[in-house]
Each structure stands twice: as structure tokens, then as C-alpha cells.
Design a protein around this motif. Structure first.
Motif, PDB file in Angstrom:
ATOM      1  N   GLN A  10       0.841  -1.216   0.000  1.00 22.60           N
ATOM      2  CA  GLN A  10       0.000   0.000   0.000  1.00 22.60           C
ATOM      3  C   GLN A  10       0.868   1.254   0.000  1.00 22.60           C
ATOM      4  N   ILE A  11       1.925   1.229   0.814  1.00 23.74           N
ATOM      5  CA  ILE A  11       2.815   2.394   0.875  1.00 23.74           C
ATOM      6  C   ILE A  11       3.525   2.590  -0.465  1.00 23.74           C
ATOM      7  N   ASP A  12       3.944   1.460  -1.088  1.00 22.16           N
ATOM      8  CA  ASP A  12       4.585   1.555  -2.409  1.00 22.16           C
ATOM      9  C   ASP A  12       3.665   2.229  -3.428  1.00 22.16           C
ATOM     10  N   ALA A  13       2.349   1.986  -3.272  1.00 23.09           N
ATOM     11  CA  ALA A  13       1.398   2.502  -4.256  1.00 23.09           C
ATOM     12  C   ALA A  13       1.090   3.988  -4.046  1.00 23.09           C
ATOM     13  N   GLN A  14       1.486   4.509  -2.885  1.00 22.56           N
ATOM     14  CA  GLN A  14       1.240   5.938  -2.636  1.00 22.56           C
ATOM     15  C   GLN A  14       2.119   6.792  -3.550  1.00 22.56           C
ATOM     16  N   GLU A  15       1.683   8.012  -3.740  1.00 16.78           N
ATOM     17  CA  GLU A  15       2.483   8.899  -4.577  1.00 16.78           C
ATOM     18  C   GLU A  15       3.822   9.193  -3.895  1.00 16.78           C
ATOM     19  N   ILE A  16       3.754   9.399  -2.584  1.00 14.30           N
ATOM     20  CA  ILE A  16       4.964   9.627  -1.800  1.00 14.30           C
ATOM     21  C   ILE A  16       5.167   8.423  -0.886  1.00 14.30           C
ATOM     22  N   ALA A  20      13.586  10.727  -8.541  1.00 16.84           N
ATOM     23  CA  ALA A  20      13.144   9.338  -8.339  1.00 16.84           C
ATOM     24  C   ALA A  20      14.371   8.493  -8.006  1.00 16.84           C
ATOM     25  N   SER A  21      14.452   8.006  -6.771  1.00 17.03           N
ATOM     26  CA  SER A  21      15.654   7.271  -6.364  1.00 17.03           C
ATOM     27  C   SER A  21      15.369   5.776  -6.267  1.00 17.03           C
ATOM     28  N   THR A  22      16.412   5.000  -6.246  1.00 18.28           N
ATOM     29  CA  THR A  22      16.295   3.551  -6.437  1.00 18.28           C
ATOM     30  C   THR A  22      15.398   2.867  -5.402  1.00 18.28           C
ATOM     31  N   ALA A  23      15.464   3.305  -4.128  1.00 18.88           N
ATOM     32  CA  ALA A  23      14.685   2.630  -3.088  1.00 18.88           C
ATOM     33  C   ALA A  23      13.310   3.260  -2.891  1.00 18.88           C
ATOM     34  N   GLY A  24      12.999   4.301  -3.667  1.00 16.29           N
ATOM     35  CA  GLY A  24      11.688   4.916  -3.573  1.00 16.29           C
ATOM     36  C   GLY A  24      11.565   5.947  -2.467  1.00 16.29           C
ATOM     37  N   GLU A  25      12.673   6.229  -1.772  1.00 17.14           N
ATOM     38  CA  GLU A  25      12.605   7.266  -0.741  1.00 17.14           C
ATOM     39  C   GLU A  25      12.316   8.596  -1.423  1.00 17.14           C
ATOM     40  N   PRO A  26      11.389   9.414  -0.858  1.00 19.49           N
ATOM     41  CA  PRO A  26      11.142  10.716  -1.471  1.00 19.49           C
ATOM     42  C   PRO A  26      12.398  11.585  -1.399  1.00 19.49           C
TER      43      PRO A  26
END
Lengths: 381, 393
Positions: A31-37, A193-199
Motif C-alpha cells: 500500500q505504501i509503495d502505491a502511494q504517490e509519496i 526518483a531514487s532507487t529505493a523509492g525514498e522521497p
């Protein structure tokens, strides 16, 4: 000599383990992955409500008043669960230098809110083409009682979500460290946009005017702050990497113990067991050098070499354990329905943040050369 | 957490360092050049080892009920580390592994004679475990001991019996029950005097040092030389493994080599009259050595601390064995590269650097990865005990 943690520290770890363990299952992470942030704000607030965001903040700032070593236990648990929360940029890189070097007003404005989860701060360590925060391209020109800043920082974690950001700027004859309000006129953020998805964000400063009230340190003190900030961040990354790699390896041990090929669990093949054993050894080394770096910082002792060594092990071990875990999982490891991929992405993120192994080996080698050239003999310990 | 020595521990370290410097006399350094005496056994070694006994160092780690001083594992580590750093050929297995077992299990007469000899630095014991066909799978050993009246008659051959060329006794594992349901259940331990009839010793020249093959031909051994119960030898072999491993892997000796190599590079000029240490590739190798060394130092200290807390896990002991022995091999290479081609010159050769120590160390270094429990077996232990992975077979 004592390698054990105190009762209090073990309680903090147990609390962190419980909260993080409950809220980082694969479904929740998806769910968190699917968030915009990719920021788990509910989890962040729960950590705040349990007092964990203030673990190393002074009690008069709404914190628990424990040392950095205790905070490192929280970081290790965040690594173990790859939770999407900004523990290192907010609680370590930004908060600890602010707490030590900031003015009363600056601390009052940020730290109680950080502890209760309502106010986020971050830090900008690097710039496009420059990873040395003590020698920034970003310049500060004196203007009346304040300064005007121009330049760019990038890969700034959570800059959009935070209120302030610690940054360095070069004035004509000295280094300055500011607590930059992220709503300042002339400041723009560009999403990265970074590799681990961290904003992460590029932070462009175009003639941003700052007053004395947001200056944290200047000159020698600014250099001291930057050096300490990097040491803290490297040790923090090492602690987080310890939990991260340990979790990856245990996932791998469990998977290979169940996965059958040729009629037997693949873990029974020595080639598999030995590769896992090598990871186990690597992680034990990482844990030890990480504990030493964290412990020295907690005690206020010289930690320059220890933090450098801890970060070198972090880079090497993150790479090796991540690749071995991927490999031993076969196709399952790369499937985004299975949780391993998040760990591998974060491993690469940690490996390359705040100094790669190659760069830090060069730095360590230079320091070794200086110590042998100047004294003729390094202190033997 | 506090990963530093206490003031007392620092003082102990300095005291041992000073003391060992005095033991490494010029005569001993000269004597060690004789390959027969590299691991001890010459007259000067005997003299200095006896001095250590007289000064009370040998009994330091032993429990007080066995005549020792109850030193903690950490204090013992400090001692071991400094002894290794000094390069004194101290017979650790005699003093740390076998001695305490004899003190606990040997018959009164033997205990009185042999244990006293060990504590006085007068007795050295070689280990007779391995055989031509029994190495890592030690329990498959074939040397036989057969009861005959008050004696045992021993026949067989041992391999890699290091120190046997000057040892006073062989600590011998022999099969006393060939029909036991499990092969490790039929073993018994004996102490064989090296002057007994039927015993002989031949040198085996290895890559780095001398070791021996020892032969037992109708050796008639009185029962008083049996140690522990008949067919209960396996427990005596495995009981001391933790402390034994800790004296196998330690950081002092290689840290001294690292320091000497860096000091050499600082003092030696290159073709452009600049210290070699200014070269990037030398700094790189030293940095890599330092990074690995620091992990080893912490690992050894934590092991010693964990033994004192009675917390040493099975996997952790194996981690230290594998990491330490493989890092030894690695650091020898890193440091030899710094010395360059002249690093291959042997001790006493014209042009040798640091007395050829690294040239020699790399030749003896490889035995530890398979000796003392092959690293493959240690890795099996790590994946099973540390990660609960199922074993094959």
C-alpha cells in the motif's frame, strides 16, 4: 569492556520491534509503495506517540533523553523492516547537530514538534557533482545582517514533507550552516526518483535571503558540525544496514530451508549453506564495527576512523548480502510480490549514501599515511 | 556498551608487552632461525619458557582449584595476543588446551608430575589426533590401544604431530573399542612419554615449518598414563575447543606486521625521493588491511567477553575461526604487495625487508584455514547453528 545493552535500551528496542513489526507486513508495504509519496505517515505518528522519535532528544525538548546508542537500536529495527520513515535524515543528520549546535529558539521551533510527530526536519548533504558538505558550491553573500544564498542541493530526503533543512553554504571566508526554512522565497524543489523509492528532491536556491536567526554555526564550528554530522550519519547508516542485512539473510535461510529441488531443501546443498554462512560472517563484522562507531560517538570519543571503517563495511556487506540473497532466492527474489526486493533496493541506497567504500578507503588510506608519517608510529590498540 | 579496555586491562597489556620483549632475547631470535627450533624446543626457548613459569604467567588462566589464578577470558586474551605479537613460540595448546584437562582428569601421580611441569614451563606436549586417513573426520582414527594386564599396547601412526620433535609427551587419541555403535564412542586419551620404547618421530617439512609423523609400534604404556575414562576420550578432545580457537585467531600478531609495514613504507623513499607511503595504491592496501583488522580485533574481544559471560554461541566461535584465518591469508597478501618483489626475499637473505617476516608468515598462514577444524566444517556449523538451515546427508 562491555558488549551488552542496558535494560532501558533493550526496552526501547523491544518497543520499536513491536511497533515496526506490526506495521510493515508485505501488504502494508505494498500500500505504501502505491502511494504517490513513499512515506508511512501513520507509522511515523505511532513511533512519535510511543516516544521513539524523541529517543535521543533532551527531555526538555519532549524527548526521552537517551544517548545515540539507544537511537541506533531504533535505526537497526527500521532497517530490519525497511519501514518507509525518515529516521536517519530527521532524527540523526538534522536533529542531533541542531540539538548540539542550534540556538534555543531554533531548537524550540523544531525539536518538540519532531518528537511528537508534527514537525519534520531534514538535511542536505550533497550537491550535483559534489559530495563534500564542507566544501559546497552553494554560496552565501553577506547582505545587511543576513545572507543571500544561491546554489543547488540534491538527493535531499523528504524535503517536500519537511519544514526546515540543514544546509551548508560557502561565504567569502568561512563555511556557514543554516536551518533553512523550506518555504523561503526563491527556493524550488524538483522531485527526484531514487532507487529505493525514498522521497528525494533537488533543492534549487535562487537568491534566497536568510537572516541571522536561522544560522546554526559558522567558521570552525561549522566545520566541526559538518564533520560530526557525517560521522553520525555514517554510523546511523551502518546500524540500519546491520538490521537490513540480518533480515535479508534470515529471509534467505528460511526460503532455502523450504524450497525443494532435486527432492531436497536447497539449503542442504553445501554451496548454498556456505554462501549463507559467508553472509553471516559479513554481518557479524558489520555489527561489530557499527557498534564500535556508535559507541564511540555516544561516549563523545574520537570516532572519525571508526565511522569511516563502519561505512566501508556497510558498503561491502550491503552489496554482498543483497546479491547473495537475490541469487539464493532464484526468481522469487526479484518478484515484487515477495518482500526481498525492497531490502535489496535499500541496501544499494545505504551502500552509496554519504561515502562509498572506494571513496572512504581512499580517505582512510590518506589518514593512515598521515598518522605514520607524522608520528612514525600509529598508536597500537 | 563500552568497547574499550579498563585501566587495569591496559596496564596488563603493557606489562605483558614489556615482559615478552625481555623473553625475546637475541639468542632466542637466533635459535628460531633453525627450522627445527622455529616453534620452540631449543635451549634458549627452554630457558625463557621456564622463566615464564617461574614468574607465574602460565597458570594465569587456569582455575584456582587446579593451581591457577582464575584470570578472565579477556585477560587471557590480552596475554595471548601480546605473546603472539612478540613471536615467542609459546606452546598454547599445552598450556591452554591440554594442561587444564590433565589437571582435572589425569591420575594423581601423573598430575603431580606433568601438570607441575607444565606450570613451571618445563614440559611441552604435542597433540596426536590426526592420522594419514583421519583429519577433519577425526573420529575415524585407527590407532589402536589394547589392554594387556596393567598396561596398554599401542599401535598406529599419527600425522602432523607438531612439536613432537622436542615434546616431552604426546597427547594421544586412540581407539579402544573398535565395535562401538558410533565411531567417536570408542576413543580413549593417553599421555605417551616420548622416550618410551616403540615410539618414533620423523620430520615432515611443510611449506612453512617443520611438523612430524609419529609412529607407535607395540608401545607398552602403563595404565596410569590413561587420562579420563576408557572410551570417553571424545569429550576431552572437544571440551576445550572454545579456548583453543581463541588462541588460534587473534589480532596482535598481524597488527604488529601491519604497523611495521606501514612504518617501513613511511621511511622508505621511492625513485622520486618521496616516501612510498604517499603512493595511492599503498595507502589503499593499508586501508583495506586496517578495515579487516579492526573487525578482527572487535570480534576477538567480543568472543573473550562472551566467554566470560558464558554466552559464547556455537556459530560465533566458528565465525571467528573462519573470518580470522581467512583474513590472515588476505592481510599477508595486502602487506606483501606493499613490500613489492623484495617481499619475496627470505629472512637473512641479502635485501630482505622486515627480516623476511611476511615471506615466512604467508608460508605458514595457509595451515590455519584447514587446521583446527576445516573452514568448510565451520561454515556448516554457522549455517546450521546460526541460521537453522537443515544439513545435507
Amino acid at each position: 569492556m562491555d558488549f551488552s545493552y542496558s535494560e532501558e535500551q533493550l526496552e526501547v528496542r523491544a518497543l520499536a520491534r513491536q511497533i515496526l513489526g506490526d506495521q510493515t507486513g508485505n501488504e502494508r508495504q505494498q500500500q505504501i509503495d502505491a502511494q504517490e509519496i513513499r512515506f508511512d505517515e501513520k507509522l511515523w505518528q505511532d513511533l512519535a506517540d510511543a516516544g521513539l522519535l524523541g529517543v535521543a532528544l533532551d527531555s526538555e525538548r519532549g524527548g526521552m533523553g537517551f544517548n545515540f546508542e539507544t537511537l541506533a537500536l531504533l535505526l537497526e529495527e527500521v532497517g530490519r523492516t525497511v519501514a518507509a520513515v525518515p529516521v536517519i535524515p530527521a532524527l540523526v543528520t538534522a536533529a542531533l547537530p541542531l540539538q548540539r549546535f542550534g540556538s534555543e529558539a531554533q531548537k524550540h521551533a523544531c525539536l518538540p514538534g519532531l518528537a511528537n510527530g508534527k514537525h519534520l526536519i531534514t538535511a542536505a548533504l550533497i550537491e550535483p557533482g559534489n559530495e563534500d558538505p564542507a566544501r559546497p558550491y552553494t554560496g552565501a553573500t553577506a547582505a545587511g545582517a543576513g545572507w543571500v544564498l544561491s546554489g543547488s542541493k540534491h538527493c535531499v530526503p523528504y524535503a517536500q514533507q519537511a519544514e526546515q533543512c540543514l544546509i551548508t553554504a560557502q561565504a567569502e571566508d568561512e563555511l556557514l550552516v543554516f536551518l533553512l526554512p523550506l518555504s523561503s522565497p526563491g527556493l524550488t524543489l524538483k522531485e527526484q526518483a531514487s532507487t529505493a523509492g525514498e522521497p528525494q528532491y533537488q533543492l534549487d536556491l535562487e537568491s534566497v535571503a536568510l537572516g541571522e536567526s536561522v544560522l546554526i554555526a559558522r567558521g570552525e564550528q561549522a566545520l566541526e558540525l559538518v564533520q560530526w554530522m557525517q560521522q553520525l550519519t555514517r554510523a546511523a547508516i551502518a546500524a540500519m544496514a546491520t538490521g537490513l542485512c540480518d533480515a535479508m539473510l534470515r529471509m534467505t535461510a528460511e526460503y532455502t530451508s523450504q524450497r525443494e529441488q532435486f527432492g531436497v531443501p536447497v539449503a542442504t546443498f553445501q554451496a548454498v549453506g556456505h554462501r549463507a554462512a559467508d553472509c553471516y560472517i559479513d554481518i557479524e563484522c558489520l555489527r561489530l564495527v557499527s557498534q564500535e562507531a556508535v559507541s564511540l560517538l555516544s561516549l563523545g570519543l574520537d570516532a572519525e576512523q571508526a565511522t569511516t571503517i563502519a561505512k566501508i563495511w556497510t558498503g561491502d556487506v550491503c552489496h554482498r548480502v543483497s546479491q547473495a540473497s537475490q541469487h539464493l532466492h532464484g526468481g522469487t527474489g526479484v518478484d515484487r510480490d515477495y518482500p526481498l526486493f525492497r531490502y535489496c533496493l535499500m541496501a544499494r541506497q545505504l551502500e552509496l549514501s554519504v561515502g562509498s567504500s572506494a571513496r572512504l578507503l581512499e580517505q582512510l588510506g590518506t589518514d593512515i599515511a598521515v598518522s605514520f608519517t607524522s608520528s612514525g608510529l600509529e598508536t597500537i590498540d | 556498551m563500552y568497547i574499550e579496555y579498563t585501566e587495569n586491562q591496559k596496564a596488563l597489556r603493557l606489562r605483558v608487552r614489556e615482559y615478552m620483549r625481555e623473553r625475546m632475547t637475541p639468542a632466542l631470535l637466533e635459535e628460531k632461525k633453525n627450522p627445527d627450533f622455529f616453534e620452540g624446543g631449543g635451549p634458549e626457548f627452554r630457558k625463557q619458557f621456564a622463566q615464564m613459569g617461574k614468574d607465574g604467567w602460565i597458570s594465569m588462566s587456569w582455575p584456582s582449584e587446579l593451581g591457577g589464578q582464575d584470570a578472565s577470558a579477556l585477560e587471557q586474551y590480552i596475554f595471548t595476543d601480546e605473546v603472539m605479537r612478540s613471536t615467542f613460540p609459546y606452546p598454547f595448546l599445552t598450556t591452554e588446551a591440554i594442561g587444564p584437562v590433565l589437571a582435572e582428569y589425569a591420575n594423581d601421580e601423573i598430575r603431580e608430575a606433568v601438570v607441575k611441569g607444565i606450570l613451571q614451563g618445563e614440559t611441552v606436549i604435542a597433540i596426536g589426533y590426526s592420522e594419514p586417513a583421519a583429519g577433519t573426520d577425526l573420529a575415524s582414527l585407527k590407532t589402536r590401544a589394547v589392554r594387556d594386564g596393567e598396561d596398554w599396547v599401542i599401535n598406529g601412526q599419527k600425522m602432523w604431530t607438531s612439536l613432537a620433535n622436542f615434546a616431552d609427551y604426546i597427547w594421544l587419541a586412540a581407539r579402544t573399542d573398535p565395535d562401538a555403535d558410533k565411531k567417536h564412542k570408542g576413543l580413549t586419551m593417553f599421555l605417551v612419554p616420548t622416550d618410551i620404547a616403540g615410539y618414533s618421530c620423523n620430520p615432515v617439512w611443510t611449506l612453512g615449518t617443520r611438523t612430524n609423523a609419529t609412529f607407535y609400534e607395540d608401545v607398552r604404556l602403563p595404565d596410569k598414563y590413561r587420562v579420563g575414562e576408557v572410551n570417553k576420550g571424545w569429550q576431552l578432545i572437544t571440551g576445550q575447543l572454545n579456548r583453543e580457537r581463541l588462541s588460534l585467531v587473534n589480532h596482535g600478531m598481524i597488527e604488529a606486521l601491519y604497523t611495521e609495514t606501514a612504518g617501513w613504507a613511511a621511511a622508505t623513499m621511492d625513485r622520486d625521493e618521496r616516501p612510498l607511503l604517499e603512493q595511492g595504491w599503498i595507502q589503499h592496501n593499508l586501508a583495506r588491511a586496517k578495515v579487516g583488522l579492526e573487525a578482527l580485533r572487535l570480534m576477538c574481544l567480543k568472543q573473550a567477553w562472551a566467554i566470560d559471560q558464558d554466552q559464547l554461541g556455537m556459530a560465533e566461535a566458528s565465525v571467528a575461526k573462519v573470518y580470522g584465518t581467512e583474513f590472515f591469508v588476505e592481510i599477508y597478501r595486502l602487506l606483501l604487495e606493499v613490500l613489492g618483489q623484495a617481499g619475496t626475499l627470505k629472512q637473512d637473505s641479502q635485501g630482505a625487508i622486515l627480516k623476511g617476516k611476511l615471506e615466512h608468515r604467508y608460508r605458514v598462514g595457509s595451515i590455519l584455514t584447514f587446521g583446527g577444524g576445516a573452514n568448510e566444517v565451520q561454515r556448516d556449523i554457522i549455517s546450521a547453528a546460526g541460521l537453522s538451515m537443515p544439513r545435507g546427508r
